[in-house]
Design a protein around this motif. Structure first.
Motif, PDB file in Angstrom:
ATOM      1  N   ILE A   1      79.851  39.151 -49.962  1.00  0.00           N
ATOM      2  CA  ILE A   1      78.841  40.074 -49.611  1.00  0.00           C
ATOM      3  C   ILE A   1      79.443  41.408 -49.369  1.00  0.00           C
ATOM      4  O   ILE A   1      78.779  42.579 -50.051  1.00  0.00           O
ATOM      5  CB  ILE A   1      78.288  39.696 -47.895  1.00  0.00           C
ATOM      6  CG1 ILE A   1      77.895  38.393 -48.073  1.00  0.00           C
ATOM      7  CG2 ILE A   1      77.353  40.659 -47.531  1.00  0.00           C
ATOM      8  CD1 ILE A   1      77.474  37.841 -46.579  1.00  0.00           C
ATOM      9  N   ALA A   2      80.792  41.724 -49.024  1.00  0.00           N
ATOM     10  CA  ALA A   2      81.486  42.735 -49.042  1.00  0.00           C
ATOM     11  C   ALA A   2      81.492  43.460 -50.445  1.00  0.00           C
ATOM     12  O   ALA A   2      81.181  44.730 -50.556  1.00  0.00           O
ATOM     13  CB  ALA A   2      82.706  42.963 -48.516  1.00  0.00           C
ATOM     14  N   GLU A   3      81.637  42.777 -51.162  1.00  0.00           N
ATOM     15  CA  GLU A   3      81.861  43.015 -52.848  1.00  0.00           C
ATOM     16  C   GLU A   3      80.297  43.438 -53.310  1.00  0.00           C
ATOM     17  O   GLU A   3      80.456  44.627 -54.151  1.00  0.00           O
ATOM     18  CB  GLU A   3      82.247  41.805 -53.755  1.00  0.00           C
ATOM     19  CG  GLU A   3      83.579  41.776 -53.711  1.00  0.00           C
ATOM     20  CD  GLU A   3      84.039  40.279 -54.247  1.00  0.00           C
ATOM     21  OE1 GLU A   3      83.447  39.694 -54.871  1.00  0.00           O
ATOM     22  OE2 GLU A   3      85.195  39.882 -54.345  1.00  0.00           O
ATOM     23  N   ASP A   4      79.439  42.803 -52.732  1.00  0.00           N
ATOM     24  CA  ASP A   4      78.007  43.264 -53.264  1.00  0.00           C
ATOM     25  C   ASP A   4      77.500  44.390 -52.441  1.00  0.00           C
ATOM     26  O   ASP A   4      76.176  44.820 -52.487  1.00  0.00           O
ATOM     27  CB  ASP A   4      76.934  41.915 -53.032  1.00  0.00           C
ATOM     28  CG  ASP A   4      77.440  40.870 -54.041  1.00  0.00           C
ATOM     29  OD1 ASP A   4      78.290  41.022 -55.145  1.00  0.00           O
ATOM     30  OD2 ASP A   4      76.996  39.857 -53.813  1.00  0.00           O
ATOM     31  N   THR A   5      78.187  44.959 -51.570  1.00  0.00           N
ATOM     32  CA  THR A   5      77.638  45.990 -50.801  1.00  0.00           C
ATOM     33  C   THR A   5      78.163  47.306 -50.859  1.00  0.00           C
ATOM     34  O   THR A   5      78.403  48.146 -49.947  1.00  0.00           O
ATOM     35  CB  THR A   5      77.493  45.735 -49.147  1.00  0.00           C
ATOM     36  OG1 THR A   5      78.574  45.154 -48.662  1.00  0.00           O
ATOM     37  CG2 THR A   5      76.537  44.720 -49.059  1.00  0.00           C
ATOM     38  N   GLU A   6      78.451  47.892 -51.987  1.00  0.00           N
ATOM     39  CA  GLU A   6      78.997  49.089 -52.267  1.00  0.00           C
ATOM     40  C   GLU A   6      78.229  50.176 -51.734  1.00  0.00           C
ATOM     41  O   GLU A   6      76.896  49.914 -52.251  1.00  0.00           O
ATOM     42  CB  GLU A   6      79.413  49.157 -53.722  1.00  0.00           C
ATOM     43  CG  GLU A   6      80.685  50.063 -54.018  1.00  0.00           C
ATOM     44  CD  GLU A   6      80.652  50.154 -55.568  1.00  0.00           C
ATOM     45  OE1 GLU A   6      80.227  49.489 -56.362  1.00  0.00           O
ATOM     46  OE2 GLU A   6      81.264  51.385 -55.748  1.00  0.00           O
TER      47      GLU A   6
END
Ligand code: ATP
Length: 270
Positions: free
Chosen positions: A215-220
């Motif tokens: 999720i962190a990767e997908d929430t730039e």
């Protein structure tokens, strides 16, 4: 009309651990805030004058307010909060009176931190605008400068100001002895986003299938505030689906994530 309108006094409960990422920044703030308050005797022994003001700048929702509160908590300082926009909107003289009154109360309650949100509204460059309200801003600014200069003898009072528009701040505030330290609070990078997701799910029941790293990767470009909202919304989606749900699943996070668009743009960040 209450002269204390808009002012709250408390020692905040927020701690450094409640803030994801920003490791170096937290360390700098810790030194700048905690040392002068906790070791004021050491400062005067060496004849070193502690910092009087710190300016935090950066995009909205990236924890400037939360950092100020955590600093106050760490130093066990009373926390006074003022909003530039609110001061600006008050009747003639009322804003200045509230400013003076807040500094006065901060002295009595020392150690204290005065947090000044939307500082640019009050501390805007003089002569920068042609509006007839310029005089309001100038009077507030000169009151603020007078109060900050008067802090010399007052021990254990620190002003933390926050703004999204550091360039709008009047140069007079940046002189030594006023805002001596200027810190940029950036939007969270990957690691910080991961930690923020951790912080805001630690009291939630989430299933093992929830991959916070993914999720962190997908929430730039998401801010801390947006990530906090994402976690809360995921919980609400789970409940909406089944009011007797016992955990929040990955698909709930995905549903919310796919419906959100970050407010920040790449240009603003780079
Ligand atoms: P503004 O400029 O709009 O006043 P701000 O930079 O002061 O925003 P905060 O008010 O501190 O931002 O943060 C908004 C919310 O987002 C808070 O509730 C906070 O919990 C959450 N948040 C923001 N950044 C982080 C972070 N790094 N870790 C955990 N929570 C965060």
């Amino acid at each position: 009309p209450s002269i204390t309108r808009g002012v709250t006094v408390e020692i905040p409960k927020v701690t450094w651990e409640d803030i994801g990422g920003l490791k170096e920044l937290k360390k700098k703030l810790q030194q700048a805030v905690e040392w002068p308050i906790k070791h004021s005797a050491a400062f005067s022994r060496l004849g070193v004058s502690p910092m009087r003001g710190i300016l935090l700048h950066g995009p909205p929702g990236c924890s400037k307010t939360t950092l100020a509160k955590a600093a106050a908590h760490a130093a066990q300082a009373s926390f006074f909060s003022l909003s530039g926009a609110e001061l600006y909107s008050m009747y003639v003289g009322e804003g200045e009176a509230l400013l003076r009154n807040t500094f006065q109360r901060a002295r009595l309650a020392a150690p204290s931190i005065i947090f000044f949100d939307e500082a640019d509204v009050v501390a805007a460059k003089r002569g920068g605008s042609s509006s007839s309200n310029v005089a309001v801003g100038e009077r507030l600014l000169s009151t603020l400068l007078t109060e900050m200069d008067g802090l010399e003898e007052a021990k254990g009072i620190l002003v933390l100001a926050a703004t999204n528009r550091p360039h709008a701040i009047d140069a007079a505030l940046m002189r030594p002895g006023r805002f001596d330290l200027v810190l940029y609070v950036p939007p969270p990078d990957l690691e910080a986003r991961y930690e923020i997701l951790h912080v805001h799910t630690r009291n939630m029941k989430i299933s093992n299938g929830v991959d916070l790293r993914k999720i962190a990767e997908d929430t730039e470009l998401f801010t801390g505030a947006e990530l906090e909202g994402l976690c809360r919304e995921a919980g609400i989606v789970a409940l909406r689906e089944d009011i007797s749900a016992t955990v929040v699943c990955d698909r709930h996070f995905q549903t919310v994530k796919n419906s959100l668009k970050p407010a920040l743009t790449r240009e603003e960040v780079d």
